[in-house]
Scaffold this motif. Structure first.
Motif, PDB file in Angstrom:
ATOM      1  N   ILE A 233      -1.412  -0.256  -9.273  1.00 41.39           N
ATOM      2  CA  ILE A 233      -1.878  -0.311 -10.660  1.00 41.39           C
ATOM      3  C   ILE A 233      -0.710  -0.131 -11.624  1.00 41.39           C
ATOM      4  O   ILE A 233      -0.692  -0.727 -12.710  1.00 41.39           O
ATOM      5  CB  ILE A 233      -2.984   0.737 -10.892  1.00 41.39           C
ATOM      6  N   ARG A 234       0.272   0.658 -11.240  1.00 39.76           N
ATOM      7  CA  ARG A 234       1.461   0.819 -12.081  1.00 39.76           C
ATOM      8  C   ARG A 234       2.221  -0.491 -12.244  1.00 39.76           C
ATOM      9  O   ARG A 234       2.931  -0.692 -13.233  1.00 39.76           O
ATOM     10  CB  ARG A 234       2.400   1.864 -11.476  1.00 39.76           C
ATOM     11  N   CYS A 235       2.080  -1.379 -11.287  1.00 38.42           N
ATOM     12  CA  CYS A 235       2.783  -2.673 -11.316  1.00 38.42           C
ATOM     13  C   CYS A 235       1.977  -3.755 -12.015  1.00 38.42           C
ATOM     14  O   CYS A 235       2.462  -4.875 -12.214  1.00 38.42           O
ATOM     15  CB  CYS A 235       3.069  -3.146  -9.890  1.00 38.42           C
ATOM     16  N   LEU A 236       0.757  -3.432 -12.376  1.00 47.11           N
ATOM     17  CA  LEU A 236      -0.192  -4.428 -12.851  1.00 47.11           C
ATOM     18  C   LEU A 236      -0.091  -4.637 -14.359  1.00 47.11           C
ATOM     19  O   LEU A 236       0.116  -3.699 -15.117  1.00 47.11           O
ATOM     20  CB  LEU A 236      -1.603  -3.935 -12.501  1.00 47.11           C
ATOM     21  N   ARG A 237      -0.250  -5.857 -14.788  1.00 44.81           N
ATOM     22  CA  ARG A 237      -0.381  -6.115 -16.215  1.00 44.81           C
ATOM     23  C   ARG A 237      -1.765  -5.665 -16.659  1.00 44.81           C
ATOM     24  O   ARG A 237      -2.659  -5.439 -15.847  1.00 44.81           O
ATOM     25  CB  ARG A 237      -0.202  -7.602 -16.516  1.00 44.81           C
ATOM     26  N   PHE A 238      -1.961  -5.543 -17.962  1.00 51.68           N
ATOM     27  CA  PHE A 238      -3.276  -5.158 -18.472  1.00 51.68           C
ATOM     28  C   PHE A 238      -4.301  -6.218 -18.074  1.00 51.68           C
ATOM     29  O   PHE A 238      -4.075  -7.414 -18.237  1.00 51.68           O
ATOM     30  CB  PHE A 238      -3.269  -5.000 -19.991  1.00 51.68           C
ATOM     31  N   SER A 239      -5.414  -5.780 -17.524  1.00 52.91           N
ATOM     32  CA  SER A 239      -6.543  -6.600 -17.052  1.00 52.91           C
ATOM     33  C   SER A 239      -6.209  -7.398 -15.800  1.00 52.91           C
ATOM     34  O   SER A 239      -6.919  -8.340 -15.449  1.00 52.91           O
ATOM     35  CB  SER A 239      -7.068  -7.548 -18.149  1.00 52.91           C
ATOM     36  N   GLY A 240      -5.147  -6.997 -15.106  1.00 50.88           N
ATOM     37  CA  GLY A 240      -4.823  -7.648 -13.845  1.00 50.88           C
ATOM     38  C   GLY A 240      -5.749  -7.197 -12.721  1.00 50.88           C
ATOM     39  O   GLY A 240      -6.624  -6.333 -12.906  1.00 50.88           O
ATOM     40  N   SER A 241      -5.557  -7.786 -11.527  1.00 48.74           N
ATOM     41  CA  SER A 241      -6.462  -7.552 -10.413  1.00 48.74           C
ATOM     42  C   SER A 241      -5.734  -7.018  -9.184  1.00 48.74           C
ATOM     43  O   SER A 241      -4.609  -7.443  -8.893  1.00 48.74           O
ATOM     44  CB  SER A 241      -7.178  -8.854 -10.020  1.00 48.74           C
ATOM     45  N   VAL A 242      -6.399  -6.119  -8.470  1.00 50.60           N
ATOM     46  CA  VAL A 242      -5.925  -5.657  -7.171  1.00 50.60           C
ATOM     47  C   VAL A 242      -6.994  -6.027  -6.147  1.00 50.60           C
ATOM     48  O   VAL A 242      -8.146  -5.587  -6.273  1.00 50.60           O
ATOM     49  CB  VAL A 242      -5.689  -4.133  -7.137  1.00 50.60           C
ATOM     50  N   VAL A 243      -6.620  -6.828  -5.158  1.00 49.13           N
ATOM     51  CA  VAL A 243      -7.540  -7.162  -4.069  1.00 49.13           C
ATOM     52  C   VAL A 243      -7.201  -6.272  -2.883  1.00 49.13           C
ATOM     53  O   VAL A 243      -6.085  -6.308  -2.365  1.00 49.13           O
ATOM     54  CB  VAL A 243      -7.436  -8.646  -3.661  1.00 49.13           C
ATOM     55  N   ILE A 244      -8.173  -5.478  -2.470  1.00 48.96           N
ATOM     56  CA  ILE A 244      -7.975  -4.508  -1.389  1.00 48.96           C
ATOM     57  C   ILE A 244      -8.575  -5.089  -0.117  1.00 48.96           C
ATOM     58  O   ILE A 244      -9.786  -5.307  -0.024  1.00 48.96           O
ATOM     59  CB  ILE A 244      -8.655  -3.173  -1.732  1.00 48.96           C
ATOM     60  N   ALA A 245      -7.715  -5.342   0.881  1.00 42.98           N
ATOM     61  CA  ALA A 245      -8.177  -5.962   2.123  1.00 42.98           C
ATOM     62  C   ALA A 245      -7.873  -5.123   3.353  1.00 42.98           C
ATOM     63  O   ALA A 245      -8.031  -5.595   4.472  1.00 42.98           O
ATOM     64  CB  ALA A 245      -7.561  -7.358   2.273  1.00 42.98           C
ATOM     65  N   GLY A 246      -7.424  -3.877   3.157  1.00 39.83           N
ATOM     66  CA  GLY A 246      -7.153  -3.024   4.299  1.00 39.83           C
ATOM     67  C   GLY A 246      -6.362  -1.791   3.921  1.00 39.83           C
ATOM     68  O   GLY A 246      -5.912  -1.642   2.769  1.00 39.83           O
ATOM     69  N   PHE A 247      -6.191  -0.913   4.915  1.00 40.35           N
ATOM     70  CA  PHE A 247      -5.498   0.362   4.704  1.00 40.35           C
ATOM     71  C   PHE A 247      -4.533   0.637   5.853  1.00 40.35           C
ATOM     72  O   PHE A 247      -4.421   1.766   6.339  1.00 40.35           O
ATOM     73  CB  PHE A 247      -6.510   1.509   4.596  1.00 40.35           C
ATOM     74  N   ALA A 248      -3.831  -0.404   6.285  1.00 41.50           N
ATOM     75  CA  ALA A 248      -3.029  -0.313   7.510  1.00 41.50           C
ATOM     76  C   ALA A 248      -1.930   0.733   7.446  1.00 41.50           C
ATOM     77  O   ALA A 248      -1.460   1.213   8.481  1.00 41.50           O
ATOM     78  CB  ALA A 248      -2.416  -1.678   7.831  1.00 41.50           C
ATOM     79  N   GLY A 249      -1.498   1.101   6.254  1.00 42.14           N
ATOM     80  CA  GLY A 249      -0.382   2.025   6.141  1.00 42.14           C
ATOM     81  C   GLY A 249      -0.771   3.482   5.967  1.00 42.14           C
ATOM     82  O   GLY A 249       0.098   4.330   5.753  1.00 42.14           O
TER      83      GLY A 249
END
Length: 343
Positions: A233-249
């Motif tokens: 989210i810190r890397c995201l522009r305003f109103s950008g999107s994060v698609v979460i497809a896993g938690f491998a780390g």
């Protein structure tokens, strides 16, 4: 036949053994197809399935006894006329039971090998891996030409395909990796114009990402298969999107998130489970494969193979390598030659 059978969940992958089990008998009434497997591929889900740590274990979809392995390629040994496949067809697919000499699966779980590709090639993409990245970026995030996409774990099986898909869509790609070796893997993907690479094993990598975006405004889309939502989210522009497809780390430890960060960025958080989507909406997965196959046929995507292991006996060591994060791209297990499979 020979297979890696899981009679009970394991604590160490060294416990995995090649055993003899009855050969599968396809249900012709359900249009099941019998495939002689030539190549299998490792998937992070295999690590979880073997230890009983996946959500599909918890809800009873995958429970002992079962044959391990999620991705395979091979030659059709038998099929009904209604299935759309013929004996001798080269196919690849995804279903529990891939670490075996043969598998019986519904015709819907199979896809023909694209022209110009080999069984080894398609195993190096992974039928349960590559379409996840396509679905996440194209069907969920709706990535457009001119946008900037941040791909986490870009040297992994999901990541190397995601980088190529984002580039094919006309996006600028920023890739995160955890080592110099993996940085070189991403740089050698052959993407025209190159990929900007950031080491996310170093402090302050989020600031590096921001510097790589136009006027430091941030990226349009983040593809997260690692479990880095807060930092993303810190890397995201305003109103950008994060698609979460896993938690491998995250080693099984789920991330917690201060929701004010979502509010302040106007962020869109979207979860994508390819397998569950297919169970609930088979038509959606058909659309994923239609678009993905078009990219394969036009040469926009190619496999990235870390190593080819020989025989089912090599699976425990290959699993250890995957768990230790040595693997970049795909790890492939070769069971037999395609010529032998046709006999």
């Amino acid at each position: 036949m020979k297979a890696i059978q899981i009679p009970k969940y394991v604590e160490s992958f060294s416990e995995l053994q090649v055993t003899d089990i009855p050969a599968p008998i396809p249900n012709i009434q359900n249009d099941e197809v019998l495939v002689t497997i030539t190549h299998s591929a490792l998937n992070h889900v295999d690590l979880l399935y073997a230890r009983g740590l996946h959500q599909n274990n918890h809800v009873g979809l995958v429970k002992p006894s079962f044959t391990l392995g999620l991705e395979f390629a091979g030659v059709v040994a038998s099929a009904s006329a209604r299935s759309g496949f013929n004996r001798g067809d080269q196919v690849w697919g995804s279903s529990v039971g891939g670490f075996a000499e043969q598998i019986a699966v519904p015709a819907s779980a199979l896809h023909r090998v694209p022209s110009g590709w080999t069984l080894h090639d398609v195993a190096g993409l992974g039928a349960a891996t590559a379409p996840v990245s396509y679905g996440a970026l194209v069907r969920v995030a709706r990535v457009q030409a001119g946008q900037t996409v941040l791909v986490h774990a870009a040297a992994g099986g999901l990541g190397v395909v995601a980088v190529q898909i984002a580039h094919a869509l006309g996006a600028k790609v920023i890739a995160t990796v955890g080592s110099q070796e993996k940085a070189e893997v991403v740089r050698k993907l052959g993407v025209a114009g190159g990929v900007l690479v950031v080491r996310y094993d170093r402090d302050g990598w989020e600031k590096e990402v921001l510097k790589m975006t136009t006027d430091g405004r941030g990226v349009d889309v983040v593809y997260d298969t690692v479990g880095l939502v807060e930092k993303s989210i810190r890397c995201l522009r305003f109103s950008g999107s994060v698609v979460i497809a896993g938690f491998a780390g995250r080693g099984g430890r789920m991330e917690t998130l201060a929701m004010n960060r979502v509010l302040l960025k106007g962020a869109k958080l979207m979860g994508y489970r390819y397998g569950e989507t297919g169970r609930r909406d088979p038509q959606e997965n058909e659309e994923v494969w239609k678009g993905f196959n078009e990219m394969l046929e036009t040469g926009q995507i190619r496999p990235v193979i870390y190593k080819t292991y020989l025989g089912l006996e090599s699976v425990p060591g290959a699993m250890d390598d995957l768990a230790a994060r040595k693997v970049w791209g795909k790890a492939v297990v070769e069971l037999r030659s395609p010529q032998t499979a046709k006999l």
